[in-house]
Design a protein around this motif. Structure first.
Motif, PDB file in Angstrom:
ATOM      1  N   LEU A   7       1.974  54.010  39.569  1.00  0.00           N
ATOM      2  CA  LEU A   7       2.277  52.624  39.953  1.00  0.00           C
ATOM      3  C   LEU A   7       3.178  52.604  41.176  1.00  0.00           C
ATOM      4  N   LYS A   8       2.851  51.695  42.106  1.00  0.00           N
ATOM      5  CA  LYS A   8       3.735  51.477  43.260  1.00  0.00           C
ATOM      6  C   LYS A   8       4.421  50.141  43.030  1.00  0.00           C
ATOM      7  N   ASP A   9       5.752  50.139  43.039  1.00  0.00           N
ATOM      8  CA  ASP A   9       6.398  48.839  42.828  1.00  0.00           C
ATOM      9  C   ASP A   9       6.640  48.130  44.157  1.00  0.00           C
ATOM     10  N   GLY A  10       6.930  46.816  44.036  1.00  0.00           N
ATOM     11  CA  GLY A  10       6.966  45.967  45.223  1.00  0.00           C
ATOM     12  C   GLY A  10       8.369  45.670  45.710  1.00  0.00           C
ATOM     13  N   GLU A  11       8.489  44.648  46.570  1.00  0.00           N
ATOM     14  CA  GLU A  11       9.774  44.174  47.083  1.00  0.00           C
ATOM     15  C   GLU A  11      10.638  45.354  47.539  1.00  0.00           C
ATOM     16  N   LEU A  12      10.070  46.165  48.416  1.00  0.00           N
ATOM     17  CA  LEU A  12      10.772  47.381  48.827  1.00  0.00           C
ATOM     18  C   LEU A  12      12.074  47.092  49.559  1.00  0.00           C
ATOM     19  N   ALA A  13      12.220  45.832  49.997  1.00  0.00           N
ATOM     20  CA  ALA A  13      13.447  45.480  50.707  1.00  0.00           C
ATOM     21  C   ALA A  13      14.662  45.527  49.781  1.00  0.00           C
ATOM     22  N   LEU A  14      14.421  45.468  48.456  1.00  0.00           N
ATOM     23  CA  LEU A  14      15.551  45.482  47.518  1.00  0.00           C
ATOM     24  C   LEU A  14      16.242  46.842  47.558  1.00  0.00           C
ATOM     25  N   GLY A  16      19.841  49.419  46.436  1.00  0.00           N
ATOM     26  CA  GLY A  16      20.989  49.693  45.575  1.00  0.00           C
ATOM     27  C   GLY A  16      20.788  49.244  44.150  1.00  0.00           C
ATOM     28  N   LEU A  17      21.810  48.580  43.613  1.00  0.00           N
ATOM     29  CA  LEU A  17      21.820  48.163  42.219  1.00  0.00           C
ATOM     30  C   LEU A  17      20.638  47.277  41.869  1.00  0.00           C
ATOM     31  N   ASN A  18      20.329  46.315  42.793  1.00  0.00           N
ATOM     32  CA  ASN A  18      19.209  45.414  42.578  1.00  0.00           C
ATOM     33  C   ASN A  18      17.940  46.188  42.306  1.00  0.00           C
ATOM     34  N   ARG A  19      17.783  47.245  43.060  1.00  0.00           N
ATOM     35  CA  ARG A  19      16.556  48.026  42.967  1.00  0.00           C
ATOM     36  C   ARG A  19      16.441  48.695  41.588  1.00  0.00           C
ATOM     37  N   SER A  20      17.562  49.231  41.085  1.00  0.00           N
ATOM     38  CA  SER A  20      17.439  49.908  39.791  1.00  0.00           C
ATOM     39  C   SER A  20      17.263  48.881  38.658  1.00  0.00           C
ATOM     40  N   THR A  21      17.858  47.704  38.784  1.00  0.00           N
ATOM     41  CA  THR A  21      17.628  46.661  37.769  1.00  0.00           C
ATOM     42  C   THR A  21      16.157  46.272  37.781  1.00  0.00           C
ATOM     43  N   PHE A  22      15.640  46.082  38.979  1.00  0.00           N
ATOM     44  CA  PHE A  22      14.227  45.735  39.180  1.00  0.00           C
ATOM     45  C   PHE A  22      13.333  46.763  38.480  1.00  0.00           C
ATOM     46  N   GLU A  23      13.639  48.048  38.711  1.00  0.00           N
ATOM     47  CA  GLU A  23      12.791  49.096  38.131  1.00  0.00           C
ATOM     48  C   GLU A  23      12.944  49.180  36.612  1.00  0.00           C
ATOM     49  N   ASP A  24      14.184  49.025  36.123  1.00  0.00           N
ATOM     50  CA  ASP A  24      14.388  49.085  34.671  1.00  0.00           C
ATOM     51  C   ASP A  24      13.597  47.981  33.976  1.00  0.00           C
ATOM     52  N   ILE A  25      13.667  46.771  34.543  1.00  0.00           N
ATOM     53  CA  ILE A  25      12.959  45.646  33.912  1.00  0.00           C
ATOM     54  C   ILE A  25      11.449  45.854  34.021  1.00  0.00           C
ATOM     55  N   LEU A  26      11.018  46.387  35.149  1.00  0.00           N
ATOM     56  CA  LEU A  26       9.582  46.653  35.323  1.00  0.00           C
ATOM     57  C   LEU A  26       9.074  47.632  34.257  1.00  0.00           C
ATOM     58  N   VAL A  27       9.823  48.703  34.039  1.00  0.00           N
ATOM     59  CA  VAL A  27       9.401  49.697  33.036  1.00  0.00           C
ATOM     60  C   VAL A  27       9.376  49.062  31.643  1.00  0.00           C
ATOM     61  N   LYS A  28      10.398  48.266  31.346  1.00  0.00           N
ATOM     62  CA  LYS A  28      10.456  47.616  30.028  1.00  0.00           C
ATOM     63  C   LYS A  28       9.235  46.693  29.850  1.00  0.00           C
ATOM     64  N   ASN A  29       8.916  45.927  30.896  1.00  0.00           N
ATOM     65  CA  ASN A  29       7.767  45.011  30.814  1.00  0.00           C
ATOM     66  C   ASN A  29       6.461  45.781  30.615  1.00  0.00           C
TER      67      ASN A  29
END
Ligand code: ATP
Ligand code: MG
Length: 394
Positions: A7-14, A16-29
């Motif tokens: 999987l390639k995740d999006g919003e690459l502009a994110l 630092g911290l935002n990015r890891s929150t984004f990824e954690d929530i993505l994995v959970k979903n």
């Protein structure tokens, strides 16, 4: 042959911290959505998420169909896992992609080498694998600029991955990264699309539907369930509040001038939805309104509706033509359900000549002839709550 999903995740502009929150929530979903197929292991590796089935009998076609609808993923590939030996990589690339390679004319090979100890360079891998595929498929020639298929060979620490063209994901942001909002869902074409559009921006959904039995039927409510279950394939499960709206509509009919019926009704919807949203922890409302579409959606009418809401109102369809909204509803598979002909409470007591240039002051005056508090409180207190999941249907 062992396979994984990449999987390639999006919003690459994110960052630092935002990015890891984004990824954690993505994995959970992803995990939650895939759970009904079995267990998967998720490994993050640079900008790729590797999803590996833990049991041999898991249907990866179904897993890919689920992943395709998870917001926050811009692209995904189904890949073969293979030993890091160049001859093996060549054979597996041919076996794994044989059907697709037979049906095209041009291709190229791309190599990504995150294991820098691998004894061949990327150009060497491309040459070797490309040459092998050419020798096995007489229909093929190499086109490095506009190939029909890019065969990608990724050399990782433990294994190599081989895949064809990356497929397009749902894009957007993982649901839950941008709070929660309450969708006013009617059973029409526009509101499911509006909910889907906001979920795509990472907003978790709850929903409210106003039902006016006996003027509206049980079938109309079931239609709303079916629509929400289709939106839930993208947004995850949705808490639905069904509000008994008959008494309020009858009071409007009895106490207000006919040309304001729809506007007063919509203002009461906003009041009830705001109260339910606050109770539910949602920070905004979502409607399917589009400017100018009907009398209650003129710029003046929308201003009057807004004034009755105590939360921000998001209207993602506001600037879309009906045909554009229909295109989205077809793409997300809600259209056929939306056009089933069941009465909505909006079509009960519809004025023949609705006001198109109302003012908040006029509507406040019209509303002041009756004390609505008790009816509103009752509608809020008696709202039925239930969870809608993606498996629900008529
Ligand atoms: P839709 O196709 O979503 O029904 P519409 O063009 O028919 O929209 P209206 O019927 O005026 O427009 O409704 C405008 C918006 O108000 C809807 O998009 C929806 O968000 C909300 N709404 C209308 N009726 C209901 C209802 N019965 N329950 C909840 N929300 C409603
Ligand atoms: Mg409607």
């Amino acid at each position: 042959m062992k396979e994984v999903l990449l999987l390639k995740d999006g919003e690459l502009a994110l960052k630092g911290l935002n990015r890891s929150t984004f990824e954690d929530i993505l994995v959970k979903n992803c995990k939650r959505r895939l759970a009904r197929l079995g267990k998967f292991t998720f490994t993050k590796s640079q900008s790729t998420m590797i999803v590996e089935p833990n049991q041999p009998d898991i249907d990866l076609d179904e897993a890919a169909a689920i992943i395709r609808k998870v917001f926050g993923i811009v692209g995904y590939s189904r890949a073969a896992v293979c030993e890091k030996e160049l001859p093996t990589i060549c054979c597996i690339a041919q076996d794994y992609l044989a059907d697709e390679l037979q049906n095209i004319h041009t291709f190229k090979v791309e190599a990504k080498r995150s294991d820098k100890k691998f004894p061949f360079t990327s150009p060497e891998i491309c040459r070797e694998v490309g040459g092998y595929l050419l020798s096995k498929n007489k229909n093929l020639s190499v086109d490095v600029h506009h190939p029909e298929m890019t065969v990608t060979v990724e050399i990782r620490d433990q294994y190599a991955f081989i895949h064809g063209n990356q497929k397009k994901g749902a894009g957007g942001m993982p649901v839950g990264t941008n709070g929660k909002a309450m969708l006013l869902i009617s059973g029409g074409i526009d509101s499911p699309v509006a909910g889907w559009m906001m979920a795509k921006r990472g907003i978790a959904l709850s929903a409210v539907h106003f039902a006016s039995p006996p003027y509206t039927s049980k079938r109309a409510e079931m239609k709303v369930h079916e629509l929400l279950s289709k939106v839930a394939e993208y947004s995850g499960r949705i808490k639905l509040y069904t509000v008994h709206f008959t008494d309020i509509q009858e009071a409007i009919r009895d106490h207000c001038p006919e040309d304001t019926f729809t506007l007063i009704m919509r203002r009461h919807m906003m009041r009830i939805a705001s109260a339910l949203a606050e109770k539910d922890g949602a920070s905004a409302l979502i409607t399917g309104e589009s400017v100018g579409q009907v009398a209650s959606q003129t710029i003046y009418a929308l201003g009057c509706t807004d004034q009755a809401a105590s939360l921000p109102v998001f209207r993602p369809c506001i600037g879309l033509d009906k045909t554009e909204i229909i295109d989205i509803s077809r793409a997300i598979n809600t259209f056929e359900t939306s056009i089933q002909p069941y009465e909505d409470c909006c079509t009960v007591f519809t004025p023949k000549h609705p006001k198109t240039k109302p003012t908040p002051a006029l509507l406040q005056e019209v509303e002041s002839v009756f004390d609505w508090t008790e009816l509103l409180n009752q509608a809020i207190a008696t709202a039925k709550e239930e969870w809608i999941t993606q498996e629900e249907g008529i």
